[in-house]
Scaffold this motif. Sequence first.
Motif, PDB file in Angstrom:
ATOM      1  N   PRO A 123       0.828  -1.207   0.000  1.00 32.51           N
ATOM      2  CA  PRO A 123       0.000   0.000   0.000  1.00 32.51           C
ATOM      3  C   PRO A 123       0.870   1.269   0.000  1.00 32.51           C
ATOM      4  O   PRO A 123       1.925   1.308   0.640  1.00 32.51           O
ATOM      5  CB  PRO A 123      -0.795  -0.102   1.305  1.00 32.51           C
ATOM      6  N   THR A 124       0.429   2.288  -0.698  1.00 36.07           N
ATOM      7  CA  THR A 124       1.161   3.541  -0.786  1.00 36.07           C
ATOM      8  C   THR A 124       1.442   4.123   0.594  1.00 36.07           C
ATOM      9  O   THR A 124       2.504   4.696   0.827  1.00 36.07           O
ATOM     10  CB  THR A 124       0.363   4.561  -1.622  1.00 36.07           C
ATOM     11  N   ALA A 125       0.500   3.963   1.515  1.00 33.45           N
ATOM     12  CA  ALA A 125       0.641   4.537   2.852  1.00 33.45           C
ATOM     13  C   ALA A 125       1.880   4.040   3.592  1.00 33.45           C
ATOM     14  O   ALA A 125       2.410   4.734   4.457  1.00 33.45           O
ATOM     15  CB  ALA A 125      -0.607   4.252   3.680  1.00 33.45           C
ATOM     16  N   ILE A 126       2.361   2.842   3.269  1.00 28.59           N
ATOM     17  CA  ILE A 126       3.525   2.297   3.969  1.00 28.59           C
ATOM     18  C   ILE A 126       4.707   2.027   3.046  1.00 28.59           C
ATOM     19  O   ILE A 126       5.696   1.430   3.462  1.00 28.59           O
ATOM     20  CB  ILE A 126       3.154   1.012   4.736  1.00 28.59           C
ATOM     21  N   ALA A 127       4.635   2.490   1.814  1.00 31.11           N
ATOM     22  CA  ALA A 127       5.671   2.179   0.828  1.00 31.11           C
ATOM     23  C   ALA A 127       7.059   2.638   1.264  1.00 31.11           C
ATOM     24  O   ALA A 127       8.037   1.899   1.132  1.00 31.11           O
ATOM     25  CB  ALA A 127       5.314   2.790  -0.518  1.00 31.11           C
ATOM     26  N   HIS A 128       7.160   3.842   1.791  1.00 28.92           N
ATOM     27  CA  HIS A 128       8.480   4.348   2.178  1.00 28.92           C
ATOM     28  C   HIS A 128       9.061   3.575   3.367  1.00 28.92           C
ATOM     29  O   HIS A 128      10.263   3.311   3.397  1.00 28.92           O
ATOM     30  CB  HIS A 128       8.410   5.842   2.475  1.00 28.92           C
ATOM     31  N   GLU A 129       8.208   3.189   4.310  1.00 30.77           N
ATOM     32  CA  GLU A 129       8.681   2.403   5.442  1.00 30.77           C
ATOM     33  C   GLU A 129       9.157   1.028   4.989  1.00 30.77           C
ATOM     34  O   GLU A 129      10.177   0.528   5.460  1.00 30.77           O
ATOM     35  CB  GLU A 129       7.578   2.250   6.505  1.00 30.77           C
ATOM     36  N   VAL A 130       8.426   0.404   4.058  1.00 31.65           N
ATOM     37  CA  VAL A 130       8.819  -0.906   3.523  1.00 31.65           C
ATOM     38  C   VAL A 130      10.142  -0.781   2.769  1.00 31.65           C
ATOM     39  O   VAL A 130      11.040  -1.606   2.928  1.00 31.65           O
ATOM     40  CB  VAL A 130       7.716  -1.490   2.617  1.00 31.65           C
ATOM     41  N   ALA A 131      10.275   0.270   1.962  1.00 33.64           N
ATOM     42  CA  ALA A 131      11.510   0.472   1.196  1.00 33.64           C
ATOM     43  C   ALA A 131      12.711   0.610   2.129  1.00 33.64           C
ATOM     44  O   ALA A 131      13.770   0.018   1.891  1.00 33.64           O
ATOM     45  CB  ALA A 131      11.380   1.697   0.306  1.00 33.64           C
ATOM     46  N   LYS A 132      12.529   1.367   3.197  1.00 28.41           N
ATOM     47  CA  LYS A 132      13.626   1.569   4.153  1.00 28.41           C
ATOM     48  C   LYS A 132      13.941   0.281   4.910  1.00 28.41           C
ATOM     49  O   LYS A 132      15.105  -0.108   5.033  1.00 28.41           O
ATOM     50  CB  LYS A 132      13.248   2.675   5.134  1.00 28.41           C
ATOM     51  N   GLN A 133      12.901  -0.388   5.406  1.00 32.27           N
ATOM     52  CA  GLN A 133      13.107  -1.584   6.222  1.00 32.27           C
ATOM     53  C   GLN A 133      13.748  -2.725   5.441  1.00 32.27           C
ATOM     54  O   GLN A 133      14.632  -3.411   5.933  1.00 32.27           O
ATOM     55  CB  GLN A 133      11.784  -2.057   6.810  1.00 32.27           C
ATOM     56  N   TYR A 134      13.281  -2.929   4.206  1.00 33.72           N
ATOM     57  CA  TYR A 134      13.755  -4.084   3.434  1.00 33.72           C
ATOM     58  C   TYR A 134      14.797  -3.716   2.385  1.00 33.72           C
ATOM     59  O   TYR A 134      15.200  -4.563   1.597  1.00 33.72           O
ATOM     60  CB  TYR A 134      12.560  -4.796   2.787  1.00 33.72           C
ATOM     61  N   GLN A 135      15.211  -2.453   2.379  1.00 36.75           N
ATOM     62  CA  GLN A 135      16.239  -1.975   1.449  1.00 36.75           C
ATOM     63  C   GLN A 135      15.872  -2.299  -0.001  1.00 36.75           C
ATOM     64  O   GLN A 135      16.634  -2.912  -0.740  1.00 36.75           O
ATOM     65  CB  GLN A 135      17.602  -2.550   1.819  1.00 36.75           C
ATOM     66  N   VAL A 136      14.659  -1.894  -0.372  1.00 37.86           N
ATOM     67  CA  VAL A 136      14.178  -2.066  -1.737  1.00 37.86           C
ATOM     68  C   VAL A 136      13.856  -0.695  -2.317  1.00 37.86           C
ATOM     69  O   VAL A 136      13.815   0.300  -1.600  1.00 37.86           O
ATOM     70  CB  VAL A 136      12.928  -2.993  -1.789  1.00 37.86           C
ATOM     71  N   GLU A 137      13.632  -0.635  -3.608  1.00 41.72           N
ATOM     72  CA  GLU A 137      13.327   0.619  -4.284  1.00 41.72           C
ATOM     73  C   GLU A 137      11.867   0.656  -4.703  1.00 41.72           C
ATOM     74  O   GLU A 137      11.303  -0.365  -5.113  1.00 41.72           O
ATOM     75  CB  GLU A 137      14.179   0.767  -5.547  1.00 41.72           C
ATOM     76  N   ILE A 138      11.277   1.833  -4.637  1.00 41.02           N
ATOM     77  CA  ILE A 138       9.933   2.045  -5.168  1.00 41.02           C
ATOM     78  C   ILE A 138      10.092   2.297  -6.663  1.00 41.02           C
ATOM     79  O   ILE A 138      10.810   3.215  -7.067  1.00 41.02           O
ATOM     80  CB  ILE A 138       9.259   3.241  -4.478  1.00 41.02           C
ATOM     81  N   ILE A 139       9.444   1.478  -7.487  1.00 39.68           N
ATOM     82  CA  ILE A 139       9.605   1.628  -8.943  1.00 39.68           C
ATOM     83  C   ILE A 139       8.364   2.197  -9.613  1.00 39.68           C
ATOM     84  O   ILE A 139       8.384   2.448 -10.812  1.00 39.68           O
ATOM     85  CB  ILE A 139       9.993   0.284  -9.604  1.00 39.68           C
ATOM     86  N   GLY A 140       7.301   2.419  -8.855  1.00 39.35           N
ATOM     87  CA  GLY A 140       6.098   2.987  -9.446  1.00 39.35           C
ATOM     88  C   GLY A 140       4.961   3.006  -8.455  1.00 39.35           C
ATOM     89  O   GLY A 140       5.082   2.499  -7.338  1.00 39.35           O
ATOM     90  N   ASN A 141       3.871   3.631  -8.863  1.00 42.16           N
ATOM     91  CA  ASN A 141       2.672   3.630  -8.033  1.00 42.16           C
ATOM     92  C   ASN A 141       1.452   3.819  -8.919  1.00 42.16           C
ATOM     93  O   ASN A 141       1.579   4.194 -10.082  1.00 42.16           O
ATOM     94  CB  ASN A 141       2.744   4.696  -6.937  1.00 42.16           C
ATOM     95  N   THR A 142       0.300   3.534  -8.367  1.00 39.02           N
ATOM     96  CA  THR A 142      -0.946   3.693  -9.100  1.00 39.02           C
ATOM     97  C   THR A 142      -2.045   4.134  -8.147  1.00 39.02           C
ATOM     98  O   THR A 142      -2.007   3.806  -6.964  1.00 39.02           O
ATOM     99  CB  THR A 142      -1.372   2.398  -9.816  1.00 39.02           C
ATOM    100  N   SER A 143      -2.980   4.878  -8.656  1.00 40.24           N
ATOM    101  CA  SER A 143      -4.151   5.244  -7.854  1.00 40.24           C
ATOM    102  C   SER A 143      -5.383   4.496  -8.350  1.00 40.24           C
ATOM    103  O   SER A 143      -6.493   4.779  -7.938  1.00 40.24           O
ATOM    104  CB  SER A 143      -4.375   6.754  -7.921  1.00 40.24           C
ATOM    105  N   ASP A 144      -5.167   3.525  -9.248  1.00 38.73           N
ATOM    106  CA  ASP A 144      -6.278   2.769  -9.828  1.00 38.73           C
ATOM    107  C   ASP A 144      -6.762   1.630  -8.933  1.00 38.73           C
ATOM    108  O   ASP A 144      -7.831   1.077  -9.152  1.00 38.73           O
ATOM    109  CB  ASP A 144      -5.880   2.196 -11.183  1.00 38.73           C
TER     110      ASP A 144
END
Length: 64
Positions: free
Chosen positions: A12-33
């Motif tokens: 979910p977008t609401a936790i994307a940054h926390e997940v990226a930081k915790q698991y050392q992954v990159e956000i590659i996109g998002n959608t509002s659909d």
Amino acid sequence: MGQAGAGVFIVPTAIAHEVAKQYQVEIIGNTSDIREQFFAISTEQRISNPAVVAINETARDWLK
């Protein structure tokens, strides 16, 4: 797999940054659909407990 660089996963977008930081992954996109619905189920017609009222109001504001 996503963390190992062998795939992607959805969060979910609401936790994307926390997940990226915790698991050392990159956000590659998002959608509002994509939409998610949350329900609070109560036996009361009208919620009177102040704690439950506060949780509902906070969640309503946060999820907008």
